[in-house]
Motif scaffolding. Sequence first.
Motif, PDB file in Angstrom:
ATOM      1  N   MET A 270       0.756  -1.171   0.022  1.00 26.88           N
ATOM      2  CA  MET A 270       0.067   0.008   0.026  1.00 26.88           C
ATOM      3  C   MET A 270       0.837   1.185   0.087  1.00 26.88           C
ATOM      4  O   MET A 270       1.832   1.436   0.694  1.00 26.88           O
ATOM      5  CB  MET A 270      -1.055  -0.050   1.296  1.00 26.88           C
ATOM      6  N   PHE A 271       0.506   2.279  -0.801  1.00 24.04           N
ATOM      7  CA  PHE A 271       0.990   3.567  -0.987  1.00 24.04           C
ATOM      8  C   PHE A 271      -0.147   4.437  -0.918  1.00 24.04           C
ATOM      9  O   PHE A 271      -1.222   4.306  -1.286  1.00 24.04           O
ATOM     10  CB  PHE A 271       1.860   3.822  -2.175  1.00 24.04           C
ATOM     11  N   SER A 272       0.176   5.787  -0.245  1.00 21.58           N
ATOM     12  CA  SER A 272      -0.778   6.820  -0.297  1.00 21.58           C
ATOM     13  C   SER A 272      -0.748   7.701  -1.423  1.00 21.58           C
ATOM     14  O   SER A 272       0.276   8.227  -1.725  1.00 21.58           O
ATOM     15  CB  SER A 272      -0.790   7.686   0.980  1.00 21.58           C
ATOM     16  N   VAL A 273      -1.676   8.162  -2.015  1.00 21.28           N
ATOM     17  CA  VAL A 273      -1.555   9.228  -3.148  1.00 21.28           C
ATOM     18  C   VAL A 273      -1.381  10.490  -2.463  1.00 21.28           C
ATOM     19  O   VAL A 273      -0.711  11.463  -3.512  1.00 21.28           O
ATOM     20  CB  VAL A 273      -2.727   9.078  -3.915  1.00 21.28           C
ATOM     21  N   SER A 274      -1.491  10.713  -1.385  1.00 22.72           N
ATOM     22  CA  SER A 274      -1.126  12.050  -0.730  1.00 22.72           C
ATOM     23  C   SER A 274       0.399  12.086  -0.518  1.00 22.72           C
ATOM     24  O   SER A 274       0.934  13.329  -0.466  1.00 22.72           O
ATOM     25  CB  SER A 274      -1.833  12.197   0.558  1.00 22.72           C
ATOM     26  N   ASP A 275       1.266  11.025  -0.706  1.00 24.52           N
ATOM     27  CA  ASP A 275       2.584  11.213  -0.405  1.00 24.52           C
ATOM     28  C   ASP A 275       3.366  11.346  -1.765  1.00 24.52           C
ATOM     29  O   ASP A 275       2.708  11.017  -3.003  1.00 24.52           O
ATOM     30  CB  ASP A 275       3.153   9.845   0.075  1.00 24.52           C
ATOM     31  N   PRO A 276       4.263  12.136  -2.045  1.00 28.47           N
ATOM     32  CA  PRO A 276       4.969  12.447  -3.248  1.00 28.47           C
ATOM     33  C   PRO A 276       5.495  11.201  -3.966  1.00 28.47           C
ATOM     34  O   PRO A 276       6.250  10.231  -3.379  1.00 28.47           O
ATOM     35  CB  PRO A 276       6.153  13.436  -2.947  1.00 28.47           C
ATOM     36  N   LEU A 277       5.493  11.056  -5.087  1.00 27.21           N
ATOM     37  CA  LEU A 277       5.750   9.962  -6.008  1.00 27.21           C
ATOM     38  C   LEU A 277       7.368   9.976  -5.971  1.00 27.21           C
ATOM     39  O   LEU A 277       8.082   9.097  -6.027  1.00 27.21           O
ATOM     40  CB  LEU A 277       5.217   9.763  -7.122  1.00 27.21           C
ATOM     41  N   LYS A 278       7.716  11.233  -6.578  1.00 27.96           N
ATOM     42  CA  LYS A 278       9.253  11.406  -6.609  1.00 27.96           C
ATOM     43  C   LYS A 278       9.899  12.097  -5.515  1.00 27.96           C
ATOM     44  O   LYS A 278       9.312  13.104  -5.007  1.00 27.96           O
ATOM     45  CB  LYS A 278       9.482  11.926  -8.173  1.00 27.96           C
ATOM     46  N   ALA A 279      10.922  11.904  -5.345  1.00 28.61           N
ATOM     47  CA  ALA A 279      11.735  12.803  -4.356  1.00 28.61           C
ATOM     48  C   ALA A 279      11.946  14.227  -4.570  1.00 28.61           C
ATOM     49  O   ALA A 279      11.796  14.783  -6.056  1.00 28.61           O
ATOM     50  CB  ALA A 279      13.341  12.479  -4.195  1.00 28.61           C
ATOM     51  N   GLN A 280      11.639  15.169  -3.706  1.00 31.90           N
ATOM     52  CA  GLN A 280      11.785  16.683  -4.107  1.00 31.90           C
ATOM     53  C   GLN A 280      13.018  17.206  -3.894  1.00 31.90           C
ATOM     54  O   GLN A 280      13.861  16.630  -3.491  1.00 31.90           O
ATOM     55  CB  GLN A 280      10.684  17.284  -2.792  1.00 31.90           C
ATOM     56  N   GLU A 281      13.194  18.475  -4.327  1.00 31.92           N
ATOM     57  CA  GLU A 281      14.620  18.990  -4.379  1.00 31.92           C
ATOM     58  C   GLU A 281      15.108  19.286  -2.993  1.00 31.92           C
ATOM     59  O   GLU A 281      16.361  19.167  -2.880  1.00 31.92           O
ATOM     60  CB  GLU A 281      14.308  20.321  -5.089  1.00 31.92           C
ATOM     61  N   SER A 282      13.993  19.336  -2.084  1.00 32.63           N
ATOM     62  CA  SER A 282      14.589  19.685  -0.588  1.00 32.63           C
ATOM     63  C   SER A 282      14.786  18.066   0.007  1.00 32.63           C
ATOM     64  O   SER A 282      15.266  18.220   1.308  1.00 32.63           O
ATOM     65  CB  SER A 282      13.228  20.115   0.148  1.00 32.63           C
TER      66      SER A 282
END
Length: 263
Positions: A142-154
Amino acid sequence: MILEAGELEEKASDLGNNDLTIDGGSAVLGVTSRMLVREGPKALSWAVTKFAGQKVLVLGPPGSAKTSFIEFLRWGSHVKKDISIPQTTRTETAHRVFRVKVGAQSQLEFSVSSIIDTAGHDGPSAAAAELVRLKPSMVILMFSVSDPLKAQESGGYSIESWLDFFCQKLADQDQRTVASLLEKCFVVISKTDLRARSTVKKHKAGIKPKFREWLTNERVSKAIVKMPILDCSFLEGDVNEKTANSVVEEMAKALARNGRKAA
């Protein structure tokens, strides 16, 4: 509605009222199911095939709705939009049975009979090790769609970064074992009521490429191609959302297929 709650003729063991604390970890569901096949168009009797004592392993990062999904399997109730229902008003039964239609002449009864919290809270590498150790009948990732799929610049957490560690651990295991496990794996993208459909589609499309990046064995690759990617909301009454019912339907049918193959 495709799935309908009912009562088992043979009661599953009492689960009690213990709270689940599996966020960030994993849990094993003991499930009991049976296929009911009508013998004739007007026959009153049923041919019964049981698939008892099968294990379903639920894995995923913190906040991916693993607990909500397991609680849905226990109690058979959705969250209702704009309505707050006190927890004490829920039906206090040890388990809930879902009746799944399979073709015109048969149906499948699916029930959770036990829940075991496992020590998978150490992260994705530990989750992969738990998967290989337990060798369940089915895996729900299970994964949540509210979490980012790709790593952020930060920096920080992303679904892809979680999968990097998870798949890297699987790449170190016997690939025949990994293929066998992934053939029984469902990926569920949860909380789809919180994001636009375009975001849900991007998340669903981003899962398999990460598996393929780390796992290149031919049989494993075929298992990845066939791996279902489902979306799931725990809200009731939203016609635009696929609810947990649809996930249970796919689980029950897959368990029945696996049970018949094993027999």
